[in-house]
Design a protein around this motif. Structure first.
Motif, PDB file in Angstrom:
ATOM      1  N   SER A 151     -13.858  -3.674   8.215  1.00  0.00           N
ATOM      2  CA  SER A 151     -12.732  -3.205   9.015  1.00  0.00           C
ATOM      3  C   SER A 151     -11.993  -4.367   9.651  1.00  0.00           C
ATOM      4  O   SER A 151     -10.755  -4.390   9.699  1.00  0.00           O
ATOM      5  CB  SER A 151     -13.214  -2.242  10.106  1.00  0.00           C
ATOM      6  N   MET A 152     -12.741  -5.343  10.154  1.00  0.00           N
ATOM      7  CA  MET A 152     -12.124  -6.506  10.778  1.00  0.00           C
ATOM      8  C   MET A 152     -11.175  -7.207   9.818  1.00  0.00           C
ATOM      9  O   MET A 152     -10.021  -7.495  10.155  1.00  0.00           O
ATOM     10  CB  MET A 152     -13.216  -7.472  11.253  1.00  0.00           C
ATOM     11  N   LEU A 153     -11.635  -7.469   8.623  1.00  0.00           N
ATOM     12  CA  LEU A 153     -10.800  -8.171   7.651  1.00  0.00           C
ATOM     13  C   LEU A 153      -9.583  -7.344   7.270  1.00  0.00           C
ATOM     14  O   LEU A 153      -8.467  -7.857   7.135  1.00  0.00           O
ATOM     15  CB  LEU A 153     -11.615  -8.511   6.406  1.00  0.00           C
ATOM     16  N   ALA A 154      -9.785  -6.042   7.137  1.00  0.00           N
ATOM     17  CA  ALA A 154      -8.702  -5.166   6.691  1.00  0.00           C
ATOM     18  C   ALA A 154      -7.546  -5.098   7.684  1.00  0.00           C
ATOM     19  O   ALA A 154      -6.423  -4.777   7.302  1.00  0.00           O
ATOM     20  CB  ALA A 154      -9.235  -3.753   6.430  1.00  0.00           C
ATOM     21  N   THR A 155      -7.812  -5.386   8.962  1.00  0.00           N
ATOM     22  CA  THR A 155      -6.725  -5.311   9.937  1.00  0.00           C
ATOM     23  C   THR A 155      -5.720  -6.455   9.776  1.00  0.00           C
ATOM     24  O   THR A 155      -4.577  -6.342  10.216  1.00  0.00           O
ATOM     25  CB  THR A 155      -7.254  -5.347  11.385  1.00  0.00           C
ATOM     26  N   SER A 156      -6.139  -7.544   9.157  1.00  0.00           N
ATOM     27  CA  SER A 156      -5.274  -8.727   9.068  1.00  0.00           C
ATOM     28  C   SER A 156      -4.429  -8.717   7.804  1.00  0.00           C
ATOM     29  O   SER A 156      -4.476  -9.641   6.982  1.00  0.00           O
ATOM     30  CB  SER A 156      -6.115 -10.003   9.159  1.00  0.00           C
ATOM     31  N   THR A 157      -3.680  -7.649   7.647  1.00  0.00           N
ATOM     32  CA  THR A 157      -2.650  -7.596   6.626  1.00  0.00           C
ATOM     33  C   THR A 157      -1.323  -7.391   7.339  1.00  0.00           C
ATOM     34  O   THR A 157      -1.261  -6.675   8.351  1.00  0.00           O
ATOM     35  CB  THR A 157      -2.902  -6.472   5.610  1.00  0.00           C
TER      36      THR A 157
END
Length: 284
Positions: A151-157
């Motif tokens: 989830s953390m990585l997915a927010t940085s788009t």
């Protein structure tokens, strides 16, 4: 429906990223909306929007859907992102910002990093648009509200970010995000929708990307048979205002004056609620 799959050569905490262009009903990621119902929203005339199921590919190459975003390819900012709040954990952060090549109709099946492909950019914001702008990349689904590395990585788009005043982002809005954690951590389940009011009178960032006038958030927390809703928006004289969801919707409609929005459309009307005394709602 086309898939975006991009294998990232990052550290072990940054996994593999994937976004997916969705149909208008978010059929593959409805679980991020209260009772599977996306907000009722009609974009202004000549404003194009694209639903996206934001997901990641795990180590088994399985698609893991993590939240949903309605993105405006006209304004080049998200209208809103919707997610299910789960008790946040202390996790690492990986601010590698990515884009969606398929939004620009590039015949590539994969998500790419900033600047990927010469044709990228007509329908979305790029990292280069933020360079020297003075604006932060303001998350709609914030890292603070995630509970795992995926989830953390997915927010940085950049489809989950809009230009946000840096002082507001790092101060009042950050304190608000922290307060929401405390408010929702005792919920059995909590649905959150965070969005942006575009500032159509302000100069566009890099003559291209519409900046935000307000950020807003609506929450609906279930505790037993009670559904408790809250609304927020800011900056208002530098602070975040707290109000009911109904008041927030009125504020948004009054501010934007070009489209109606009902954030939690699955909440029954008051006359129906009166016939269902065991369930109480304040999310509408």
């Amino acid at each position: 429906m086309r898939h975006l799959v991009f294998l990232l050569s990052l550290s072990s905490v940054c996994f593999f990223t994937l976004g997916e262009i969705a149909d208008n009903n978010f059929s593959k990621c409805k679980e991020f909306f209260l009772n599977n119902a996306p907000p009722d929203f009609t974009p202004p005339k000549d404003v194009l929007v694209q639903p996206i199921c934001q997901c990641l590919q795990d180590h088994k190459s399985q698609n893991i859907y993590l939240y949903a975003t309605l993105y405006s390819t006209t304004w080049k900012i998200p209208i809103y992102s919707a997610y299910v709040f789960r008790k946040s954990k202390s996790i690492g952060r990986c601010d590698s910002w990515y884009i969606e090549p398929q939004l620009d109709e590039v015949p590539e099946p994969c998500m790419g990093p900033q600047g990927y492909g010469k044709q990228i950019g007509p329908k979305q914001a790029l990292n280069s648009d933020y360079d020297g702008s003075g604006y932060d990349r303001g998350h709609l689904y914030p890292v603070l509200h995630t509970d795992n590395h995926l989830s953390m990585l997915a927010t940085s788009t950049l489809t989950n970010a809009a230009p946000q005043n840096s002082y507001f982002n790092r101060n009042a809005w950050l304190r608000h995000e922290e307060a929401v954690i405390k408010d929702l951590e005792s919920c059995a389940v909590a649905h959150v929708v965070t969005g942006v009011v575009p500032d159509l009178e302000a100069p566009k960032m890099n003559d291209k990307v519409t900046v935000s006038k307000y950020y807003w958030r609506a929450t609906c927390c279930r505790k037993g048979n009670l559904y408790i809703g809250k609304g927020y928006y800011g900056p208002d004289n530098g602070i975040v205002q707290t109000l009911t969801v109904k008041e927030l919707q009125k504020f948004l409609n009054d501010q934007i004056k070009m489209y109606p929005i009902k954030i939690f459309p699955s909440i029954p009307p008051i006359d129906f609620q009166l016939k269902q005394p065991k369930i109480e709602y304040t999310c509408n």
